[in-house]
Design an enzyme around this catalytic site. Structure first.
Site, PDB file in Angstrom:
ATOM      1  CB  CYS A 159     -15.087   1.069   7.660  1.00 46.86           C
ATOM      2  SG  CYS A 159     -14.034   0.284   8.877  1.00 46.86           S
TER       3      CYS A 159
ATOM      4  CE  LYS B 129     -19.500  -9.121  12.000  1.00 46.51           C
ATOM      5  NZ  LYS B 129     -18.397  -8.616  11.148  1.00 46.51           N
ATOM      6  CG  ASN B 130     -16.087 -11.559  11.894  1.00 49.86           C
ATOM      7  OD1 ASN B 130     -16.949 -10.998  11.193  1.00 49.86           O
ATOM      8  ND2 ASN B 130     -15.437 -10.915  12.837  1.00 49.86           N
TER       9      ASN B 130
ATOM     10  NE  ARG C  69     -21.960  -3.931   8.733  1.00 53.65           N
ATOM     11  CZ  ARG C  69     -20.824  -3.516   8.172  1.00 53.65           C
ATOM     12  NH1 ARG C  69     -20.480  -2.254   8.242  1.00 53.65           N
ATOM     13  NH2 ARG C  69     -20.036  -4.368   7.562  1.00 53.65           N
TER      14      ARG C  69
ATOM     15  CG  ASP D 128     -13.584  -7.865  16.245  1.00 56.35           C
ATOM     16  OD1 ASP D 128     -13.760  -8.820  15.478  1.00 56.35           O
ATOM     17  OD2 ASP D 128     -13.075  -6.791  15.880  1.00 56.35           O
TER      18      ASP D 128
ATOM     19  NE  ARG E 179     -10.880  -2.967   8.453  1.00 58.17           N
ATOM     20  CZ  ARG E 179     -12.077  -3.390   8.829  1.00 58.17           C
ATOM     21  NH1 ARG E 179     -12.978  -2.520   9.209  1.00 58.17           N
ATOM     22  NH2 ARG E 179     -12.393  -4.681   8.811  1.00 58.17           N
TER      23      ARG E 179
HETATM   24  C1  EPZ Z   1     -11.407  -9.181  10.293  1.00 54.92           C
HETATM   25  O1  EPZ Z   1     -11.296  -7.973   9.546  1.00 54.92           O
HETATM   26  C2  EPZ Z   1     -12.746  -9.112  11.013  1.00 54.92           C
HETATM   27  N1  EPZ Z   1     -13.822  -9.021  10.030  1.00 54.92           N
HETATM   28  C3  EPZ Z   1     -12.778  -7.879  11.928  1.00 54.92           C
HETATM   29  O2  EPZ Z   1     -14.015  -7.912  12.638  1.00 54.92           O
HETATM   30  C4  EPZ Z   1     -11.624  -8.003  12.932  1.00 54.92           C
HETATM   31  O3  EPZ Z   1     -11.600  -6.851  13.743  1.00 54.92           O
HETATM   32  C5  EPZ Z   1     -10.304  -8.138  12.181  1.00 54.92           C
HETATM   33  O4  EPZ Z   1     -10.362  -9.274  11.274  1.00 54.92           O
HETATM   34  C6  EPZ Z   1      -9.118  -8.337  13.114  1.00 54.92           C
HETATM   35  O5  EPZ Z   1      -9.332  -9.477  13.903  1.00 54.92           O
HETATM   36  C7  EPZ Z   1     -14.232 -10.159   9.401  1.00 54.92           C
HETATM   37  O6  EPZ Z   1     -13.717 -11.247   9.640  1.00 54.92           O
HETATM   38  C8  EPZ Z   1     -15.344 -10.016   8.408  1.00 54.92           C
HETATM   39  P1  EPZ Z   1      -7.361  -7.716   9.136  1.00 54.92           P
HETATM   40  P2  EPZ Z   1     -10.112  -7.810   8.430  1.00 54.92           P
HETATM   41  O7  EPZ Z   1      -7.095  -7.852   7.683  1.00 54.92           O
HETATM   42  O8  EPZ Z   1      -9.845  -9.115   7.809  1.00 54.92           O
HETATM   43  C9  EPZ Z   1      -4.200  -4.314   8.222  1.00 54.92           C
HETATM   44  C10 EPZ Z   1     -16.031  -7.047  13.466  1.00 54.92           C
HETATM   45  O9  EPZ Z   1     -16.281  -6.171  14.299  1.00 54.92           O
HETATM   46  N2  EPZ Z   1      -4.210  -4.772   6.822  1.00 54.92           N
HETATM   47  O10 EPZ Z   1      -7.002  -8.838  10.058  1.00 54.92           O
HETATM   48  O11 EPZ Z   1     -10.473  -6.661   7.578  1.00 54.92           O
HETATM   49  C11 EPZ Z   1      -5.512  -3.664   8.639  1.00 54.92           C
HETATM   50  O12 EPZ Z   1      -5.547  -2.303   8.264  1.00 54.92           O
HETATM   51  C12 EPZ Z   1     -14.950  -6.826  12.428  1.00 54.92           C
HETATM   52  O13 EPZ Z   1     -16.613  -8.168  13.401  1.00 54.92           O
HETATM   53  C13 EPZ Z   1      -3.296  -4.236   5.920  1.00 54.92           C
HETATM   54  O14 EPZ Z   1      -2.492  -3.376   6.268  1.00 54.92           O
HETATM   55  O15 EPZ Z   1      -8.898  -7.379   9.365  1.00 54.92           O
HETATM   56  C14 EPZ Z   1      -5.483  -3.839  10.137  1.00 54.92           C
HETATM   57  O16 EPZ Z   1      -4.703  -2.806  10.705  1.00 54.92           O
HETATM   58  C15 EPZ Z   1     -14.313  -5.441  12.547  1.00 54.92           C
HETATM   59  N3  EPZ Z   1      -3.307  -4.668   4.625  1.00 54.92           N
HETATM   60  C16 EPZ Z   1      -4.755  -5.188  10.327  1.00 54.92           C
HETATM   61  O17 EPZ Z   1      -4.087  -5.447   9.090  1.00 54.92           O
HETATM   62  C17 EPZ Z   1      -4.186  -5.630   4.181  1.00 54.92           C
HETATM   63  O18 EPZ Z   1      -4.149  -6.001   2.994  1.00 54.92           O
HETATM   64  C18 EPZ Z   1      -5.687  -6.355  10.621  1.00 54.92           C
HETATM   65  O19 EPZ Z   1      -6.695  -6.355   9.627  1.00 54.92           O
HETATM   66  C19 EPZ Z   1      -5.112  -6.163   5.111  1.00 54.92           C
HETATM   67  C20 EPZ Z   1      -5.104  -5.729   6.424  1.00 54.92           C
END
Ligand code: EPZ
Length: 419
Positions: free
Chosen positions: A116, A22-23, A397, A304, A121
């Site tokens: 969410c 998915k990711n 999802r 995850d 996020r």
């Molecule tokens: C991706 O989400 C994945 N989703 C998530 O999988 C996964 O948990 C996550 O990466 C971490 O590995 C997809 O790939 C579609 P991040 P993403 O930006 O990109 C903070 C699942 O279950 N952050 O790496 O949204 C954020 O709040 C899903 O398949 C900022 O502060 O995650 C978090 O604490 C859930 N500012 C950390 O970084 C930003 O602009 C990591 O988030 C962006 C993120």
């Protein structure tokens, strides 16, 4: 709303095939916006999130077709640069269209994804990066608008490792003028997969998978055909299911190299793993051993997989300490596991101590987010009696036919379709 009914007790045995990731699929499908023409991707999983992104691309004027696991997207008709609220709110990864749209069309208007269940996020890193590349960013009425006649290469240092921000800016930089360096970049296999597809389109990306990615902008990209990599989190979920039910399962068509942290943590719990080229065989231990877990960006232990391991560790002798370092609210599954009899104490909002010794009893429970829902299904596999998991649309999802795959391994599980 559909429910899933599980009766615990059966050790899982047999073979299960992993679907496409998915990711990896989400950003790769979005990367089609960077070219004008027909791209096609195979091994695309049948998931609600994939449906959502296909709908979003069609909303922008792309022609999207699916035949079995192959998705074809013709972007020559893309004439809209807006991702509306009612689509983005269903799937926050829609924010990934921002970078490609600005890069190819010069502007984008995307509803702010909002938070969410697992946290608020933010997307500040996405926006800061685009601004550094010369985009004019305005926030208005719940939308972010980004505009740039042509993005310029820049050096961007991420304050936090972010998968989405790395993907968004890597895509944007492929068509920028000059060189972009992404420092403190995410290293997930999905980033490497996306870079592979972009380079096949004619992009010039080096260093994907390392903390520093260099992208030299080109004037245009060309259509491509590519296959989606296997889903390491789906694979990990079935590996945990095998270990915690004392089963013997071969997880096939997976990529063991993407799962080293999961494999070594499972071995710590006493499971016996045989790792092949594209399969992992998991034989569960007599008794699960307690282990400590600290989630971290790749190649560390994946956030995850945290909820799934927590379900397993309720069966361990002794206490396990789980620290969630990525998201601020990713213990929603704790209250539901406790309703099934688990002994879990949460301190602050990032440390959970799981006092093991099994003894879960089946109960009606509520799914809340994708991986929390998976952990409730896993708990139901070892609980005494019947567990009914409500709101399984969360599961749909990110897991393709999870109940059918578990039935194939001998689980007593079925889906009750909402009347
Ligand atoms: C991706 O989400 C994945 N989703 C998530 O999988 C996964 O948990 C996550 O990466 C971490 O590995 C997809 O790939 C579609 P991040 P993403 O930006 O990109 C903070 C699942 O279950 N952050 O790496 O949204 C954020 O709040 C899903 O398949 C900022 O502060 O995650 C978090 O604490 C859930 N500012 C950390 O970084 C930003 O602009 C990591 O988030 C962006 C993120």
């Amino acid at each position: 709303m559909d429910k899933i009914v599980v009766n615990g007790g059966a050790p899982l045995r047999g073979k299960v095939t992993v679907s496409g990731s998915k990711n990896a699929a989400l950003p790769i499908l979005v990367s089609s916006l960077l070219v004008s023409g027909k791209v096609s991707f195979t091994n695309v999983p049948h998931l609600m999130d994939i449906q959502s992104i296909k709908k979003l691309l069609a909303e922008m004027g792309a022609e999207v077709h699916r035949k079995e696991d192959k998705v074809t997207i013709d972007t020559s008709g893309v004439n809209k640069v807006e991702a509306p609220y009612d689509l983005v709110r269903k799937m926050r990864a829609s924010i990934l269209v921002l970078g490609p749209l600005v890069a190819r069309m010069g502007k984008a208007k995307v509803s702010l994804p909002g938070g969410c269940a697992i946290g608020d996020r933010p997307i500040d890193l996405h926006l800061k990066g685009l601004e550094a590349m010369g985009a004019k960013i305005t926030l208005d009425h719940g939308y972010v608008e980004a505009e740039a006649p042509r993005l310029k290469g820049a050096r961007i240092v991420f304050d936090t490792v972010s998968v989405g921000a790395t993907e968004n800016l890597m895509m944007a930089a492929t068509l920028a003028e000059g060189k972009t360096i992404l420092s403190n970049a995410a290293r997930e296999p999905e980033i490497i997969a996306l870079a592979g597809v972009l380079n096949a389109m004619g992009a010039k990306i080096e260093g994907a998978g390392s903390p520093e990615i260099t992208i030299t902008g080109v004037s245009s990209l060309a259509p491509v055909e590519a296959a989606i990599i296997p889903d390491r989190i789906e694979a990990g979920t079935f590996m945990v299911a095998a270990a915690m039910t004392g089963g013997d399962v071969v997880v096939e068509r997976c990529e063991p190299r993407h799962m080293e942290a999961i494999i070594s943590k499972l071995e710590e719990t006493g499971a016996t793993l045989t790792v092949g080229e594209n399969f992992v065989r998991v034989v569960g231990p007599e008794k699960v051993k307690n282990v400590d877990i600290r989630t971290a960006p790749y190649p560390g232990f994946p956030t995850d997989m945290q909820a799934q391991f927590m379900a397993m560790l309720t069966q361990a002798k002794g206490a396990s300490v789980i620290q969630e370092t990525i998201f601020e609210n990713r213990f929603i599954h704790v209250s539901e596991l406790k309703r099934m009899g688990a002994h879990i104490v949460v301190k602050g909002n990032d440390v959970a101590t799981v006092k093991g010794n099994g003894g879960l009893s089946g109960a009606p429970v509520m799914a809340s987010d994708l991986r929390a829902s998976a952990s409730l299904i896993l708990a139901g596999l070892v609980a005494d009696g019947e567990t009914v998991v409500n709101r399984v649309y969360h599961l749909d999802r990110g897991y393709e036919h999870i109940e059918a795959k578990l039935q194939g391994l001998g689980a007593t599980i079925e889906r009750l379709h909402a009347s």
